[in-house]
Design a protein around this motif. Structure first.
Motif, PDB file in Angstrom:
ATOM      1  N   TRP A  29       0.838  -1.204   0.000  1.00 19.31           N
ATOM      2  CA  TRP A  29       0.000   0.000   0.000  1.00 19.31           C
ATOM      3  C   TRP A  29       0.869   1.249   0.000  1.00 19.31           C
ATOM      4  N   LYS A  34      -0.891   4.486  -1.420  1.00 23.48           N
ATOM      5  CA  LYS A  34      -2.147   4.463  -0.667  1.00 23.48           C
ATOM      6  C   LYS A  34      -1.965   4.961   0.766  1.00 23.48           C
ATOM      7  N   THR A  59     -14.244   1.480   4.945  1.00 21.18           N
ATOM      8  CA  THR A  59     -14.110   2.208   3.686  1.00 21.18           C
ATOM      9  C   THR A  59     -12.667   2.209   3.207  1.00 21.18           C
ATOM     10  N   LYS A  60     -11.737   2.411   4.130  1.00 16.89           N
ATOM     11  CA  LYS A  60     -10.324   2.452   3.778  1.00 16.89           C
ATOM     12  C   LYS A  60      -9.854   1.089   3.268  1.00 16.89           C
ATOM     13  N   VAL A  62     -11.668  -1.365   1.909  1.00 16.07           N
ATOM     14  CA  VAL A  62     -12.295  -1.638   0.610  1.00 16.07           C
ATOM     15  C   VAL A  62     -11.578  -0.864  -0.490  1.00 16.07           C
ATOM     16  N   SER A  63     -11.231   0.377  -0.214  1.00 17.76           N
ATOM     17  CA  SER A  63     -10.504   1.202  -1.186  1.00 17.76           C
ATOM     18  C   SER A  63      -9.165   0.591  -1.531  1.00 17.76           C
ATOM     19  N   PHE A  64      -8.428   0.111  -0.520  1.00 15.91           N
ATOM     20  CA  PHE A  64      -7.131  -0.517  -0.759  1.00 15.91           C
ATOM     21  C   PHE A  64      -7.274  -1.785  -1.587  1.00 15.91           C
ATOM     22  N   GLU A  66      -9.654  -2.648  -3.645  1.00 13.13           N
ATOM     23  CA  GLU A  66     -10.164  -2.428  -5.001  1.00 13.13           C
ATOM     24  C   GLU A  66      -9.092  -1.947  -5.960  1.00 13.13           C
ATOM     25  N   SER A  67      -8.054  -1.305  -5.441  1.00 10.91           N
ATOM     26  CA  SER A  67      -7.031  -0.750  -6.349  1.00 10.91           C
ATOM     27  C   SER A  67      -5.903  -1.701  -6.608  1.00 10.91           C
TER      28      SER A  67
END
Length: 67
Positions: A29, A34, A59-60, A62-64, A66-67
């Motif tokens: 990350w 990230k 949320t954090k 899921v964001s990590f 997904e990318s």
């Protein structure tokens, strides 16, 4: 605002306890931009964490992922 510096293992313990996140994932990350971090003279990472910034861990994460 104060900034704390955490080792990847400390970051996991604080923000994702029991979540199965590895230190290698945290380093990835950092490399992907990230997470904000700095390198120590011994070539280790310290993650920069703002103390007063509210964090929504779900949320954090899921964001990590997904990318």
């Amino acid at each position: 605002m104060s900034i704390r510096k955490l080792k990847p293992s400390q970051y996991i313990e604080e923000f994702y306890p029991g979540g199965g996140i590895t230190t290698q994932a945290v380093r990835n990350w950092i490399r992907k931009g990230k997470l904000k971090a700095e390198r120590t003279p011994g070539d280790h990472f310290l993650i920069l964490v703002e103390d007063n910034k509210p964090v929504n861990n779900v949320t954090k994460l899921v964001s990590f992922l997904e990318s």
